[in-house]
Design a protein around this motif. Sequence first.
Motif, short mmCIF file in Angstrom:
data_model
loop_
_atom_site.label_atom_id
_atom_site.label_comp_id
_atom_site.label_asym_id
_atom_site.label_seq_id
_atom_site.Cartn_x
_atom_site.Cartn_y
_atom_site.Cartn_z
N ALA A 58 83.21 32.56 -82.44
CA ALA A 58 82.68 31.33 -83.03
C ALA A 58 81.90 30.53 -81.98
O ALA A 58 80.82 30.00 -82.27
CB ALA A 58 83.81 30.49 -83.61
N LEU A 59 82.44 30.44 -80.76
CA LEU A 59 81.76 29.70 -79.70
C LEU A 59 80.42 30.32 -79.35
O LEU A 59 79.42 29.62 -79.16
CB LEU A 59 82.64 29.62 -78.45
N LEU A 60 80.39 31.64 -79.27
CA LEU A 60 79.13 32.33 -78.96
C LEU A 60 78.09 32.09 -80.06
O LEU A 60 76.91 31.86 -79.78
CB LEU A 60 79.37 33.82 -78.76
N TYR A 61 78.54 32.14 -81.31
CA TYR A 61 77.64 31.87 -82.43
C TYR A 61 77.10 30.44 -82.37
O TYR A 61 75.90 30.21 -82.49
CB TYR A 61 78.37 32.11 -83.76
N LEU A 62 78.00 29.47 -82.17
CA LEU A 62 77.60 28.06 -82.11
C LEU A 62 76.67 27.81 -80.93
O LEU A 62 75.71 27.03 -81.04
CB LEU A 62 78.83 27.17 -82.03
N ASN A 63 76.92 28.45 -79.81
CA ASN A 63 76.06 28.32 -78.63
C ASN A 63 74.67 28.89 -78.93
O ASN A 63 73.66 28.27 -78.60
CB ASN A 63 76.69 29.04 -77.44
N ASP A 64 74.62 30.05 -79.57
CA ASP A 64 73.33 30.65 -79.93
C ASP A 64 72.54 29.78 -80.89
O ASP A 64 71.31 29.77 -80.86
CB ASP A 64 73.53 32.03 -80.57
N GLN A 65 73.24 29.04 -81.76
CA GLN A 65 72.58 28.16 -82.72
C GLN A 65 72.19 26.81 -82.10
O GLN A 65 71.55 26.00 -82.75
CB GLN A 65 73.50 27.91 -83.92
N GLY A 66 72.61 26.56 -80.87
CA GLY A 66 72.30 25.29 -80.20
C GLY A 66 73.19 24.15 -80.65
O GLY A 66 72.89 22.99 -80.38
N LEU A 67 74.31 24.46 -81.30
CA LEU A 67 75.21 23.42 -81.79
C LEU A 67 76.23 22.99 -80.74
O LEU A 67 76.79 21.89 -80.83
CB LEU A 67 75.92 23.90 -83.05
N ILE A 68 76.48 23.85 -79.77
CA ILE A 68 77.36 23.51 -78.65
C ILE A 68 76.72 24.05 -77.38
O ILE A 68 75.79 24.85 -77.43
CB ILE A 68 78.78 24.11 -78.80
N PHE A 69 77.26 23.61 -76.25
CA PHE A 69 76.92 24.21 -74.97
C PHE A 69 78.17 24.86 -74.44
O PHE A 69 79.20 24.20 -74.24
CB PHE A 69 76.40 23.16 -73.97
N LEU A 70 78.13 26.17 -74.24
CA LEU A 70 79.25 26.95 -73.70
C LEU A 70 78.94 27.27 -72.25
O LEU A 70 77.99 27.99 -71.96
CB LEU A 70 79.44 28.23 -74.52
N ASN A 71 79.73 26.73 -71.36
CA ASN A 71 79.57 26.99 -69.94
C ASN A 71 80.33 28.28 -69.62
O ASN A 71 81.56 28.30 -69.60
CB ASN A 71 80.11 25.83 -69.11
N LYS A 82 72.72 18.15 -81.88
CA LYS A 82 72.45 18.99 -83.04
C LYS A 82 73.75 19.38 -83.74
O LYS A 82 73.83 19.40 -84.97
CB LYS A 82 71.68 20.24 -82.61
N GLY A 83 74.79 19.67 -82.97
CA GLY A 83 76.08 20.00 -83.54
C GLY A 83 76.72 18.81 -84.25
O GLY A 83 77.33 18.95 -85.30
N LEU A 84 76.58 17.63 -83.66
CA LEU A 84 77.09 16.42 -84.29
C LEU A 84 76.39 16.17 -85.63
O LEU A 84 77.03 15.79 -86.61
CB LEU A 84 76.92 15.21 -83.38
N MET A 85 75.08 16.39 -85.66
CA MET A 85 74.35 16.20 -86.91
C MET A 85 74.81 17.22 -87.96
O MET A 85 74.86 16.90 -89.15
CB MET A 85 72.85 16.32 -86.68
#
Length: 94
Positions: A58-71, A82-85
């Motif tokens: 899920a984190l990788l997917y969200l990171n790819d979509q620009g909704l989160i930043f995964l360090n 963008k994730g907040l929106m």
Amino acid sequence: METSPVVLKVLQILADRYGTSCSLEELTRLVNQIVNTSMSFTDCLYVEKMHQSSILDALLYLNDQGLIFLNSDTDRSVITIKGLMKVNYKVLCN
């Protein structure tokens, strides 16, 4: 990937913690609050690793979509604007 309940839950948890980051272990614990105490220790470890795997997907997917930043160095994630929106979060109203 269609939006799964795990993806939405992870996004909501990160939105609730806007301004701070969460590790994979923290997110796994928060997403999976229910623990079956009748499981053996080995079974619990197996289930935890399976849950971490689904959270990481899920984190990788969200990171790819620009909704989160995964360090990837620290294994910590933060939500982006963008994730907040995406979750219509109230922080944006203030």
